[in-house]
Design a protein around this motif. Structure first.
Motif, PDB file in Angstrom:
ATOM      1  N   UNK A 229       0.882  -1.179   0.000  1.00  0.00           N
ATOM      2  CA  UNK A 229       0.000   0.000   0.000  1.00  0.00           C
ATOM      3  C   UNK A 229       0.912   1.220   0.000  1.00  0.00           C
ATOM      4  N   UNK A 230       0.880   1.970  -1.099  1.00  0.00           N
ATOM      5  CA  UNK A 230       1.901   2.981  -1.338  1.00  0.00           C
ATOM      6  C   UNK A 230       1.915   4.095  -0.299  1.00  0.00           C
ATOM      7  N   UNK A 231       0.763   4.431   0.292  1.00  0.00           N
ATOM      8  CA  UNK A 231       0.748   5.522   1.273  1.00  0.00           C
ATOM      9  C   UNK A 231       1.535   5.169   2.528  1.00  0.00           C
ATOM     10  N   UNK A 232       1.628   3.893   2.856  1.00  0.00           N
ATOM     11  CA  UNK A 232       2.361   3.457   4.043  1.00  0.00           C
ATOM     12  C   UNK A 232       3.724   2.866   3.701  1.00  0.00           C
ATOM     13  N   UNK A 233       4.101   2.887   2.440  1.00  0.00           N
ATOM     14  CA  UNK A 233       5.332   2.244   2.015  1.00  0.00           C
ATOM     15  C   UNK A 233       6.555   2.988   2.532  1.00  0.00           C
ATOM     16  N   UNK A 234       7.568   2.242   2.947  1.00  0.00           N
ATOM     17  CA  UNK A 234       8.809   2.835   3.445  1.00  0.00           C
ATOM     18  C   UNK A 234       9.921   1.793   3.364  1.00  0.00           C
ATOM     19  N   UNK A 235      11.156   2.256   3.519  1.00  0.00           N
ATOM     20  CA  UNK A 235      12.281   1.321   3.555  1.00  0.00           C
ATOM     21  C   UNK A 235      12.182   0.393   4.756  1.00  0.00           C
ATOM     22  N   UNK A 236      11.586   0.884   5.840  1.00  0.00           N
ATOM     23  CA  UNK A 236      11.418   0.056   7.041  1.00  0.00           C
ATOM     24  C   UNK A 236      10.580  -1.177   6.722  1.00  0.00           C
ATOM     25  N   UNK A 237       9.492  -0.980   5.992  1.00  0.00           N
ATOM     26  CA  UNK A 237       8.637  -2.104   5.602  1.00  0.00           C
ATOM     27  C   UNK A 237       9.425  -3.097   4.749  1.00  0.00           C
ATOM     28  N   UNK A 238      10.135  -2.596   3.754  1.00  0.00           N
ATOM     29  CA  UNK A 238      10.862  -3.466   2.838  1.00  0.00           C
ATOM     30  C   UNK A 238      11.953  -4.243   3.553  1.00  0.00           C
ATOM     31  N   UNK A 239      12.700  -3.588   4.427  1.00  0.00           N
ATOM     32  CA  UNK A 239      13.762  -4.276   5.163  1.00  0.00           C
ATOM     33  C   UNK A 239      13.196  -5.404   6.012  1.00  0.00           C
ATOM     34  N   UNK A 240      12.018  -5.172   6.623  1.00  0.00           N
ATOM     35  CA  UNK A 240      11.384  -6.209   7.435  1.00  0.00           C
ATOM     36  C   UNK A 240      10.946  -7.387   6.560  1.00  0.00           C
ATOM     37  N   UNK A 241      10.338  -7.081   5.414  1.00  0.00           N
ATOM     38  CA  UNK A 241       9.872  -8.134   4.508  1.00  0.00           C
ATOM     39  C   UNK A 241      11.046  -8.948   3.977  1.00  0.00           C
ATOM     40  N   UNK A 242      12.116  -8.275   3.559  1.00  0.00           N
ATOM     41  CA  UNK A 242      13.278  -8.994   3.039  1.00  0.00           C
ATOM     42  C   UNK A 242      13.918  -9.857   4.127  1.00  0.00           C
ATOM     43  N   UNK A 243      13.898  -9.361   5.361  1.00  0.00           N
ATOM     44  CA  UNK A 243      14.438 -10.146   6.465  1.00  0.00           C
ATOM     45  C   UNK A 243      13.600 -11.401   6.693  1.00  0.00           C
ATOM     46  N   UNK A 244      12.288 -11.288   6.549  1.00  0.00           N
ATOM     47  CA  UNK A 244      11.420 -12.461   6.698  1.00  0.00           C
ATOM     48  C   UNK A 244      11.665 -13.468   5.580  1.00  0.00           C
ATOM     49  N   UNK A 245      11.966 -12.975   4.377  1.00  0.00           N
ATOM     50  CA  UNK A 245      12.330 -13.891   3.296  1.00  0.00           C
ATOM     51  C   UNK A 245      13.508 -14.766   3.724  1.00  0.00           C
ATOM     52  N   UNK A 246      14.486 -14.123   4.337  1.00  0.00           N
ATOM     53  CA  UNK A 246      15.689 -14.851   4.760  1.00  0.00           C
ATOM     54  C   UNK A 246      15.393 -15.746   5.959  1.00  0.00           C
ATOM     55  N   UNK A 247      14.685 -15.209   6.940  1.00  0.00           N
ATOM     56  CA  UNK A 247      14.426 -15.949   8.184  1.00  0.00           C
ATOM     57  C   UNK A 247      13.665 -17.240   7.910  1.00  0.00           C
ATOM     58  N   UNK A 248      12.649 -17.153   7.063  1.00  0.00           N
ATOM     59  CA  UNK A 248      11.792 -18.319   6.807  1.00  0.00           C
ATOM     60  C   UNK A 248      12.189 -19.070   5.540  1.00  0.00           C
ATOM     61  N   UNK A 249      13.339 -18.699   4.970  1.00  0.00           N
ATOM     62  CA  UNK A 249      13.862 -19.379   3.782  1.00  0.00           C
ATOM     63  C   UNK A 249      12.803 -19.511   2.686  1.00  0.00           C
ATOM     64  N   UNK A 250      12.277 -18.390   2.298  1.00  0.00           N
ATOM     65  CA  UNK A 250      11.254 -18.379   1.248  1.00  0.00           C
ATOM     66  C   UNK A 250      11.603 -17.329   0.195  1.00  0.00           C
ATOM     67  N   UNK A 251      12.801 -17.468  -0.343  1.00  0.00           N
ATOM     68  CA  UNK A 251      13.263 -16.559  -1.391  1.00  0.00           C
ATOM     69  C   UNK A 251      12.428 -16.776  -2.648  1.00  0.00           C
ATOM     70  N   UNK A 252      11.729 -15.747  -3.124  1.00  0.00           N
ATOM     71  CA  UNK A 252      10.884 -15.942  -4.309  1.00  0.00           C
ATOM     72  C   UNK A 252      11.712 -16.010  -5.583  1.00  0.00           C
ATOM     73  N   UNK A 253      11.271 -16.847  -6.527  1.00  0.00           N
ATOM     74  CA  UNK A 253      11.891 -16.852  -7.855  1.00  0.00           C
ATOM     75  C   UNK A 253      11.292 -15.747  -8.714  1.00  0.00           C
ATOM     76  N   UNK A 254      10.047 -15.400  -8.398  1.00  0.00           N
ATOM     77  CA  UNK A 254       9.316 -14.352  -9.122  1.00  0.00           C
ATOM     78  C   UNK A 254       8.549 -13.534  -8.093  1.00  0.00           C
ATOM     79  N   UNK A 255       8.510 -12.227  -8.266  1.00  0.00           N
ATOM     80  CA  UNK A 255       7.653 -11.391  -7.439  1.00  0.00           C
ATOM     81  C   UNK A 255       6.364 -11.122  -8.205  1.00  0.00           C
TER      82      UNK A 255
END
Length: 729
Positions: free
Chosen positions: A225-251
């Motif tokens: 949701x673009x109004x709430x979008x920030x680097x903080x959100x993205x860093x958290x999401x990317x960290x969850x990708x790593x933590x739960x080992x769910x690296x996407x092949x496609x977004x």
């Protein structure tokens, strides 16, 4: 030939540039052979709930079919409520209308509502469950700045406010109120819901584990949701990708914008490049272009076109079980097969099949829970795509391909040369005028490609789509003129048929060359990914029909005398005779019928028209598709090609008027050849195979048409002779 030697040399050089360009495109397409299937977690959960097996069981079974990923959406308030989590959500105005909110909630909450005056656009969340509160609390605090929400109570009953504005408000469309005199009374609406209901709160760990335990991988889908979008959100999401080992092949992007847009999409792009993540282009439901969330095209270009086209199994596709007289999911399988073979789709977002539209509750579906049907469908699907060299796995992508301006210019010169050839058959041009026009055309081509390259390539492709089918019909009219006026009538039927076959092959070869020009000039990766589209297809089909009438008039004239010794050219007398012709009612009727047929033909081109093929025609198409590498086009092998053969047959039998009408119908087949290659998402080899099948089948059907006509004429002659005999007796 000698008069046009220079034009033919230019055309030959241009054809060489065409061949090298097309070869590069074919190489790119031939390496793009891996198809990925991703299951939709949400709908498979609904399907599993209707079955006797668990979701894990279903995932394990599909894992055995060559499927690797399950698409998992980030949780939000809406998804939590759909899962019957213990929470209540109110718009701000709804909370204020409750008469007992002061008694229900803690003094801190009541004070907040009283003194901070909660907005009607705010979203008020309350739950009595610690687990639900912790999930929402953690999701908000880790992802978003504190200015967007307030934690009102961290004890049961827990309470949170997400601060909304009119930009997030969603209103329900309702009927107008009217009084007894049927006068409309204006209604004022309160927000029915809010976009904040879909703000991402994190991934459900239990769901992640369910997928992994079944042997599949998670393809995470963050909610944006673009109004709430920030680097903080993205860093958290990317960290969850790593933590739960769910690296996407496609977004795969949901909502109205790509991940990170508009404040941090460059951060997302860098992350995708570092981790070799492809951007997903979800094909629209009309199979033209793709859904366009804000920032998508810019992101794909920044990734150097590391992208993949996605076919989402839309609800109307899910419902095609036992469709078109099939016994099972064959038509759904057909949809998947066409997507990957004909439209460069390399990722299928698969949702379970729906047997019946509604259950007792009108908003629910009955899913197909017979695993054997799914197994049969995917096994058939894999067998069919194997004939194209395709396999299931992690989706492949096409490397970036561009056509150099030098090659575009050379191909453009070939189109100019073909245009001059066409013009010489329509008008009497002296050498000075002819070569002056040629030089002007040759100079304009490189200028156009330098000034507006992405417009110039479309214009040149459209020009080729009009010129070459028209030039093909010059050959048709030339042969008809020769057979009508300069040859004795051939009485042997097999010779007439051979001439007809030869005429069809040569005419189609000229149109085929034009189709290759279109396919080569528009070989840029954006056309192959359908980020850009060749426009003007209907114009490219209509103009050659008009050109054919002019070409025919240049050979045969209109009520022209002494045709035999005249050279082809459009004469003033022909135009005058036509314009001052007495209009008969029968002419008007034929004109209306022709225009009606033409409208239906043009309207059926593409997928956006309401005029669609009949059920019987679609079943016939399916039969061809299931038994051939590529389905030939019905309008080519049933109409355009065989009727052109009949036109040659009519000319050999001195039936000039019937030859003209046959040529008019035959234009359908010639423009269709170019139209086949104008579907740029379709690999070149498949378009070529489709045209080849159409030509072979068209020859067979043409022979049948000629034989039937010959039989009918001989029967008619026999009946006339019998009448004469009876009268004499």
């Amino acid at each position: 030939m000698k008069k046009n030697a220079i034009l033919l040399v230019i055309l030959l050089i241009s054809t060489f540039a065409l061949a090298t360009t097309l070869s590069a495109r074919i190489n790119v397409e031939s390496d793009n052979k891996v198809v990925e299937v991703v299951l939709d977690y949400s709908e498979f959960q609904d399907m599993a709930n209707q079955s006797e097996e668990t979701l894990s069981w279903w995932f394990r079974k599909f894992n055995g079919l060559g499927i690797e990923y399950v698409g998992l959406q980030e949780e939000n308030l809406e998804s939590l409520m759909m899962q019957n989590q213990q929470l209540e959500v109110f718009m701000g105005w709804e909370l204020l209308q409750q008469g007992n909110w002061r008694e229900t909630y803690s003094p801190e909450v009541a004070e907040y509502i009283d003194y901070k005056q909660i907005s009607e656009f705010d979203v008020f969340i309350t739950t009595g469950t610690q687990e639900v509160f912790d999930f929402i609390y953690q999701g908000l605090t880790e992802r978003y700045d504190a200015e967007y929400f307030d934690i009102l109570s961290q004890e049961a009953p827990f309470a949170i406010v997400m601060k909304g504005t009119i930009e997030e408000a969603l209103y329900q469309q309702s009927l107008h109120l009217i009084d007894a005199n049927r006068k409309v009374s204006q209604q004022r609406h309160k927000p029915y819901s809010s976009k904040l209901m879909q703000v991402g709160l994190g991934f459900d760990v239990d769901k992640i584990n369910t997928v992994k335990e079944s042997g599949l991988k998670v393809l995470p889908r963050p909610n944006t949701y673009k109004a709430w979008m920030s680097e903080k959100y993205l860093e958290t999401v990317f960290q969850e990708f790593e933590t739960y080992e769910m690296q996407p092949s496609v977004l795969i992007f949901g909502g109205g914008e790509v991940l990170g847009y508009p404040v941090a999409d460059d951060l997302v792009t860098r992350y995708m490049i570092e981790n070799d993540i492809k951007a997903g282009l979800v094909e629209s439901f009309v199979q033209r272009g793709h859904l366009e969330p804000d920032g998508l095209d810019l992101m794909v270009r920044s990734l150097d076109y590391n992208a993949v086209r996605i076919f989402s199994v839309w609800p109307f596709i899910q419902e095609r079980f036992k469709y078109y007289n099939y016994e099972g999911a064959e038509e759904i399988e057909n949809s998947l097969y066409r997507a990957v073979t004909e439209r460069n789709i390399r990722l299928i977002f698969f949702k379970p099949i729906k047997q019946d539209k509604y259950t007792v509750r009108y908003d629910q579906f009955i899913y197909l829970t017979d695993y054997n049907e799914y197994e049969k469908m995917f096994e058939r699907f894999q067998t069919r795509i194997a004939s194209h060299g395709m396999v299931l796995g992690s989706s492949s992508r096409m490397p970036s391909i561009r056509v150099r301006i030098a090659k575009q210019t050379l191909m453009g010169w070939g189109i100019v040369a073909a245009s001059m050839l066409l013009l010489t058959y329509l008008l009497k041009l002296n050498k000075k005028v002819k070569y002056s026009l040629l030089v002007i055309g040759l100079l304009l081509v490189p200028i156009a490609f330098l000034v507006r390259p992405m417009l110039a390539d479309k214009m040149m492709a459209l020009w080729a789509a009009m010129v070459f089918p028209s030039l093909a019909m010059v050959y048709f009219c030339n042969r008809c003129f020769h057979y009508v006026y300069k040859e004795e009538k051939t009485t042997k039927l097999h010779q007439q048929i051979l001439y007809a076959i030869k005429g069809l092959v040569i005419v189609s070869a000229i149109s085929f060359l034009g189709a290759l020009f279109v396919a080569a000039i528009l070989s840029h990766i954006e056309y192959l990914l359908e980020m850009d589209i060749f426009r003007g297809v209907k114009i490219g089909q209509m103009i050659p029909m008009v050109a054919y009438v002019v070409i025919y008039a240049s050979y045969f004239g209109y009520k022209r005398k002494n045709n035999k010794d005249q050279q082809p050219s459009l004469k003033y007398e022909d135009i005058k005779n036509f314009l001052f012709e007495d209009i008969k009612i029968i002419y008007v009727i034929f004109a209306m019928l022709f225009l009606g047929a033409g409208y239906i033909y043009l309207a059926r081109t593409g997928h956006e028209s309401n005029i669609q093929a009949s059920t019987m025609e679609l079943i016939f198409r399916n039969v061809l598709e299931e038994n051939l590498l590529a389905r030939p086009r019905n309008k080519e092998f049933l109409i355009g090609f065989p009727v052109l053969m009949m036109g040659i047959y009519f000319a050999k039998n001195k039936m000039k008027s019937l030859a003209f009408l046959a040529g008019l119908v035959a234009m359908i087949g010639q423009t269709s050849i170019v139209n086949t290659f104008s579907h740029l998402r379709t690999p070149v080899y498949l378009s070529a195979a489709r045209t080849f099948y159409s030509l072979v089948f068209g020859i067979v059907v043409g022979v049948i048409y000629i034989l039937l006509f010959e039989i009918a004429m001989r029967l008619l002659k026999y009946v006339k002779e019998m009448k004469v005999f009876q009268q004499n007796v």
